[in-house]
Design an enzyme around this catalytic site. Structure first.
Site, mmCIF file in Angstrom:
data_model
loop_
_atom_site.group_PDB
_atom_site.id
_atom_site.type_symbol
_atom_site.label_atom_id
_atom_site.label_comp_id
_atom_site.label_asym_id
_atom_site.label_seq_id
_atom_site.Cartn_x
_atom_site.Cartn_y
_atom_site.Cartn_z
ATOM 1 N N SER A 82 0.009 19.800 -7.682
ATOM 2 C CA SER A 82 -0.925 20.537 -6.834
ATOM 3 C C SER A 82 -1.712 19.581 -5.928
ATOM 4 C CB SER A 82 -1.837 21.401 -7.716
ATOM 5 O OG SER A 82 -2.512 22.376 -6.954
ATOM 6 N N ASP A 92 4.968 30.615 -6.124
ATOM 7 C CA ASP A 92 3.812 29.816 -5.706
ATOM 8 C C ASP A 92 3.612 29.988 -4.203
ATOM 9 O OD1 ASP A 92 1.879 27.885 -5.265
ATOM 10 O OD2 ASP A 92 3.069 26.212 -6.044
ATOM 11 N N HIS A 152 2.646 28.826 -9.787
ATOM 12 C CA HIS A 152 2.091 27.497 -9.536
ATOM 13 C C HIS A 152 1.672 26.821 -10.850
ATOM 14 C CE1 HIS A 152 0.057 24.433 -7.148
ATOM 15 N NE2 HIS A 152 -1.035 24.599 -7.865
#
Length: 302
Positions: free
Chosen positions: A163, A244, A276
């Site tokens: 991320s 995601d 995600h």
């Protein structure tokens, strides 16, 4: 006055901003756990202070040593959390990095960098770069941390993150390519798990957290072709999750990297049907194990 102070002027994915400047985060602060020795895997961990001002620290993971004469690959890990949450010391990240260290037979350094709002962007990039340089400063065997001096193979360094940490990992690899690291240090690969890059509604949140931003074309938000072309590693492994909202940005990154003139190799792994960073929430889930195994294999087989 009371009603005016409660007026929301901006609302982002992770927090909202009131007219009087207050911030309200949607997630509670993460619980941090201390370093420990894991008898089941043999991994030992401890925390180190890299800098007092600015405050930068890290958790180091040392796997079971079967042959002290053998040097171990080194993973420099950058946690996610939208540049404003999470910690290298949270249970999720402690467990993930510890597992990777155990299974890859790698010494791992998980950096604890500054978060918005107490330390706005670019603190996350600068702290992580300072930590990577601190780690690299052990290549001569005379650094402050004995585990790195004695066990790390600085010819097999990997930078990885998920991320926001995937985004930061790209910037670190770009800096390695443009600014370099001390002699004897080689970054072999970068591992980007569901990385954040510009192109979604979250861009406005990133710009808000970075008062000194360069707009939507800021190279930390939208990687510049010249940065991609001189990425300071030989291989890149990128994971993109189908459900995601960042998936297309991750795929686009691999495509731009291939077109940039960079001479390394890039592999894209699609996590079909997944959200995600799904792998952090249930490490025993079959597809989470697959992701972790691929992450480990990338380190072991280079």
């Amino acid at each position: 006055m009371a009603s005016e102070s409660n007026e929301v002027v901006k609302e982002f994915r992770f927090f909202k901003v009131y007219k009087d400047g207050r911030l309200e985060f949607f997630m509670p602060p993460v619980e941090k756990i201390p370093p420990s020795d894991d008898p089941s895997t043999g991994v030992r961990s401890r925390d180190v202070v890299i800098s007092l001002d600015p405050p930068v620290s890290a958790r180091i993971f040392l796997p079971r040593i079967s042959d002290p004469s053998l040097k171990l690959p080194l993973l420099f890990y950058v946690h996610g959390g939208g540049f404003c949450m999470q910690s290298a010391f949270s249970r999720q990240y402690h467990n993930f990095v510890s597992t990777v260290a155990a299974e890859a037979g790698a010494i791992a350094v998980s950096v604890e960098y500054g978060l918005f709002p107490s330390r706005p962007i670019p603190a996350c990039y600068e702290d992580s770069w300072a930590a990577l340089r601190w780690v690299a400063g052990h290549a001569g065997g005379d650094g402050a941390e004995p585990w790195l001096n004695e066990h790390a193979d600085f010819g097999r360094v990997f930078i990885g993150g998920d991320s926001a940490g995937g985004n930061i990992s790209h910037t670190l690899a770009a800096r390695v390519g443009s600014m370099g690291l001390p002699q004897g240090v080689k970054v072999v690969g970068a591992i980007l798990v569901h990385p954040y890059f510009g192109g979604t509604e979250d861009d406005q949140m990133w710009l808000y957290m970075c008062p000194t931003n360069g707009g939507l074309s800021d190279p930390r938000l939208k990687p510049a072709k010249e940065d991609l072309a001189r990425l300071g590693c030989e291989k890149v492994l990128l994971f993109a999750a189908e459900k995601d909202h960042l998936m297309e940005m991750g795929i686009g990154y691999t495509e731009e990297l291939k077109k940039s003139g960079w001479r390394g190799s890039v592999e894209l792994v699609k996590n079909v049907g997944e959200e995600h960073c799904f792998h952090l929430f249930d490490p025993t889930y079959e597809k989470a194990v697959e992701l972790k195994d691929k992450f480990v294999s990338f380190i072991k087989h280079i």
